[in-house]
Design a protein around this motif. Structure first.
Motif, PDB file in Angstrom:
ATOM      1  N   VAL A  53      -6.007  17.730 -29.905  1.00 34.47           N
ATOM      2  CA  VAL A  53      -6.433  18.353 -29.691  1.00 34.47           C
ATOM      3  C   VAL A  53      -8.287  18.561 -30.077  1.00 34.47           C
ATOM      4  CG1 VAL A  53      -6.725  20.924 -31.081  1.00 34.47           C
ATOM      5  CG2 VAL A  53      -4.997  19.747 -30.080  1.00 34.47           C
ATOM      6  N   ILE A  54      -9.031  18.763 -29.747  1.00 32.20           N
ATOM      7  CA  ILE A  54     -10.796  18.682 -30.681  1.00 32.20           C
ATOM      8  C   ILE A  54     -11.270  19.743 -31.552  1.00 32.20           C
ATOM      9  CG2 ILE A  54     -12.967  18.946 -30.277  1.00 32.20           C
ATOM     10  CD1 ILE A  54     -11.993  17.373 -26.881  1.00 32.20           C
ATOM     11  N   SER A  55     -10.465  20.897 -31.031  1.00 30.14           N
ATOM     12  CA  SER A  55     -10.959  22.119 -31.695  1.00 30.14           C
ATOM     13  C   SER A  55     -10.020  23.556 -31.268  1.00 30.14           C
ATOM     14  CB  SER A  55     -12.438  22.541 -31.152  1.00 30.14           C
ATOM     15  OG  SER A  55     -13.249  22.705 -30.520  1.00 30.14           O
ATOM     16  N   GLY A  56      -9.616  24.164 -32.268  1.00 34.66           N
ATOM     17  CA  GLY A  56      -9.270  25.474 -31.744  1.00 34.66           C
ATOM     18  C   GLY A  56      -8.064  25.593 -32.379  1.00 34.66           C
ATOM     19  N   ARG A  57      -7.552  26.646 -32.062  1.00 41.78           N
ATOM     20  CA  ARG A  57      -5.826  27.034 -32.389  1.00 41.78           C
ATOM     21  C   ARG A  57      -4.856  26.902 -31.752  1.00 41.78           C
ATOM     22  NH1 ARG A  57      -2.488  28.702 -36.431  1.00 41.78           N
ATOM     23  NH2 ARG A  57      -4.217  30.416 -36.221  1.00 41.78           N
ATOM     24  N   LEU A  60       2.304  25.411 -28.433  1.00 49.83           N
ATOM     25  CA  LEU A  60       2.434  24.871 -27.315  1.00 49.83           C
ATOM     26  C   LEU A  60       3.967  25.483 -27.191  1.00 49.83           C
ATOM     27  CD1 LEU A  60       3.232  23.148 -24.739  1.00 49.83           C
ATOM     28  CD2 LEU A  60       3.034  20.838 -26.121  1.00 49.83           C
ATOM     29  N   VAL A  61       4.554  25.752 -26.401  1.00 53.68           N
ATOM     30  CA  VAL A  61       6.446  26.089 -26.177  1.00 53.68           C
ATOM     31  C   VAL A  61       6.513  26.096 -24.942  1.00 53.68           C
ATOM     32  CG1 VAL A  61       8.151  27.809 -25.748  1.00 53.68           C
ATOM     33  CG2 VAL A  61       5.478  28.294 -26.830  1.00 53.68           C
ATOM     34  N   LEU A  62       7.327  23.909 -25.503  1.00 55.12           N
ATOM     35  CA  LEU A  62       8.211  24.065 -24.583  1.00 55.12           C
ATOM     36  C   LEU A  62       9.895  24.355 -24.287  1.00 55.12           C
ATOM     37  CD1 LEU A  62       7.211  20.284 -25.384  1.00 55.12           C
ATOM     38  CD2 LEU A  62       6.348  21.395 -23.853  1.00 55.12           C
ATOM     39  N   GLU A  63      10.007  24.649 -23.343  1.00 53.11           N
ATOM     40  CA  GLU A  63      11.280  24.953 -23.298  1.00 53.11           C
ATOM     41  C   GLU A  63      11.795  26.189 -24.562  1.00 53.11           C
ATOM     42  OE1 GLU A  63      13.856  22.227 -21.880  1.00 53.11           O
ATOM     43  OE2 GLU A  63      12.996  22.556 -19.916  1.00 53.11           O
ATOM     44  N   ASP A  64      12.718  25.447 -25.450  1.00 52.07           N
ATOM     45  CA  ASP A  64      13.658  26.211 -26.591  1.00 52.07           C
ATOM     46  C   ASP A  64      12.319  25.865 -27.872  1.00 52.07           C
ATOM     47  OD1 ASP A  64      14.944  24.117 -26.877  1.00 52.07           O
ATOM     48  OD2 ASP A  64      16.415  24.761 -27.532  1.00 52.07           O
ATOM     49  N   ARG A  65      11.073  25.503 -27.784  1.00 53.45           N
ATOM     50  CA  ARG A  65      10.824  24.717 -28.599  1.00 53.45           C
ATOM     51  C   ARG A  65       9.210  24.863 -29.216  1.00 53.45           C
ATOM     52  NH1 ARG A  65       9.498  19.024 -29.512  1.00 53.45           N
ATOM     53  NH2 ARG A  65       8.777  18.893 -31.569  1.00 53.45           N
ATOM     54  N   THR A  66       8.490  25.471 -30.671  1.00 50.87           N
ATOM     55  CA  THR A  66       7.285  25.658 -30.751  1.00 50.87           C
ATOM     56  C   THR A  66       6.461  24.507 -31.512  1.00 50.87           C
ATOM     57  OG1 THR A  66       8.076  27.614 -29.510  1.00 50.87           O
ATOM     58  CG2 THR A  66       5.823  27.383 -30.820  1.00 50.87           C
ATOM     59  N   VAL A  67       5.390  24.459 -30.907  1.00 46.43           N
ATOM     60  CA  VAL A  67       4.716  23.064 -31.654  1.00 46.43           C
ATOM     61  C   VAL A  67       3.228  23.872 -31.838  1.00 46.43           C
ATOM     62  CG1 VAL A  67       3.347  21.091 -31.315  1.00 46.43           C
ATOM     63  CG2 VAL A  67       5.816  21.742 -30.592  1.00 46.43           C
ATOM     64  N   ALA A  68       2.687  24.070 -33.265  1.00 44.95           N
ATOM     65  CA  ALA A  68       1.608  24.270 -33.494  1.00 44.95           C
ATOM     66  C   ALA A  68       0.731  22.937 -33.155  1.00 44.95           C
ATOM     67  CB  ALA A  68       1.264  24.730 -35.185  1.00 44.95           C
ATOM     68  N   LEU A  69      -0.029  23.451 -33.083  1.00 44.55           N
ATOM     69  CA  LEU A  69      -1.562  22.563 -31.948  1.00 44.55           C
ATOM     70  C   LEU A  69      -2.477  23.043 -33.368  1.00 44.55           C
ATOM     71  CD1 LEU A  69      -1.010  22.330 -28.478  1.00 44.55           C
ATOM     72  CD2 LEU A  69      -0.486  20.675 -29.955  1.00 44.55           C
ATOM     73  N   GLU A  70      -3.350  21.935 -33.506  1.00 44.46           N
ATOM     74  CA  GLU A  70      -4.558  22.098 -34.188  1.00 44.46           C
ATOM     75  C   GLU A  70      -5.456  20.845 -34.229  1.00 44.46           C
ATOM     76  OE1 GLU A  70      -3.494  22.219 -38.447  1.00 44.46           O
ATOM     77  OE2 GLU A  70      -2.506  24.788 -37.895  1.00 44.46           O
ATOM     78  N   TYR A  75      -0.294  15.615 -28.083  1.00 44.16           N
ATOM     79  CA  TYR A  75       0.882  16.365 -27.613  1.00 44.16           C
ATOM     80  C   TYR A  75       1.349  15.880 -26.696  1.00 44.16           C
ATOM     81  CZ  TYR A  75      -2.193  19.439 -25.432  1.00 44.16           C
ATOM     82  OH  TYR A  75      -3.421  19.560 -24.633  1.00 44.16           O
ATOM     83  N   CYS A  76       2.674  15.625 -25.501  1.00 43.43           N
ATOM     84  CA  CYS A  76       3.172  15.396 -24.840  1.00 43.43           C
ATOM     85  C   CYS A  76       4.118  16.509 -24.228  1.00 43.43           C
ATOM     86  CB  CYS A  76       3.778  13.724 -25.042  1.00 43.43           C
ATOM     87  SG  CYS A  76       4.310  13.556 -23.584  1.00 43.43           S
ATOM     88  N   LEU A  88      -4.683  30.349 -29.672  1.00 35.72           N
ATOM     89  CA  LEU A  88      -4.954  31.611 -30.822  1.00 35.72           C
ATOM     90  C   LEU A  88      -5.893  31.481 -31.409  1.00 35.72           C
ATOM     91  CD1 LEU A  88      -1.554  30.283 -33.396  1.00 35.72           C
ATOM     92  CD2 LEU A  88      -1.973  32.235 -31.981  1.00 35.72           C
ATOM     93  N   GLU A  89      -6.549  30.518 -31.053  1.00 34.41           N
ATOM     94  CA  GLU A  89      -8.313  30.219 -31.683  1.00 34.41           C
ATOM     95  C   GLU A  89      -9.466  29.633 -30.581  1.00 34.41           C
ATOM     96  OE1 GLU A  89      -9.575  28.013 -34.721  1.00 34.41           O
ATOM     97  OE2 GLU A  89      -8.432  29.707 -36.661  1.00 34.41           O
ATOM     98  N   THR A  90     -10.613  29.995 -30.120  1.00 30.29           N
ATOM     99  CA  THR A  90     -11.267  29.546 -29.081  1.00 30.29           C
ATOM    100  C   THR A  90     -10.817  27.826 -29.189  1.00 30.29           C
ATOM    101  OG1 THR A  90     -13.242  30.738 -28.753  1.00 30.29           O
ATOM    102  CG2 THR A  90     -12.928  28.299 -27.924  1.00 30.29           C
ATOM    103  N   PHE A  91     -10.297  27.424 -27.869  1.00 29.87           N
ATOM    104  CA  PHE A  91      -9.444  26.235 -28.301  1.00 29.87           C
ATOM    105  C   PHE A  91     -10.604  24.267 -26.511  1.00 29.87           C
ATOM    106  CE2 PHE A  91      -5.660  23.658 -25.974  1.00 29.87           C
ATOM    107  CZ  PHE A  91      -4.713  23.155 -27.076  1.00 29.87           C
TER     108      PHE A  91
END
Length: 102
Positions: A53-57, A60-70, A75-76, A88-91
């Motif tokens: 992730v370069i910018s934004g927020r 990422l929803v992977l099947e039953d898991r949610t991961v916040a990206l900033e 991520y994989c 959530l924000e321009t990404f």
């Protein structure tokens, strides 16, 4: 063989991604200034994706898991995993796929 692709001249893909350098085993792309969106459909890919992730927020929803990206997060998404992104924000993010995404 050396391949050089300038992001300012790179073609856009079917989903708005910018196609960057691509080899036989791996491909790179950029999602530039993706606007906030909470309605991206879930998808499954037959390639593995790693991203940075370069910018934004986003979430990422992977099947039953949610991961916040900033900014600064990597991520994989394993091949065959049902997933979606909630922007959530321009990404902006860079992703590599193996094998290279079509």
């Amino acid at each position: 063989m050396i391949t050089k692709v300038s992001s300012k001249d790179a073609p856009s893909g079917a989903h708005g991604e910018v196609a960057l350098a691509k080899g036989e085993l791996v491909g790179m792309r950029m999602w530039r200034d993706e606007p906030p969106a909470d309605d991206k459909p879930s998808t499954t890919s037959d390639y593995e994706t790693v991203g940075y992730v370069i910018s934004g927020r986003a979430k990422l929803v992977l099947e039953d898991r949610t991961v916040a990206l900033e900014p600064g997060d990597s991520y994989c998404v394993p091949a065959g995993t049902v997933h979606t992104y909630h922007i959530l924000e321009t990404f902006t993010a860079i992703e590599a796929t193996a094998p290279a995404a079509a």
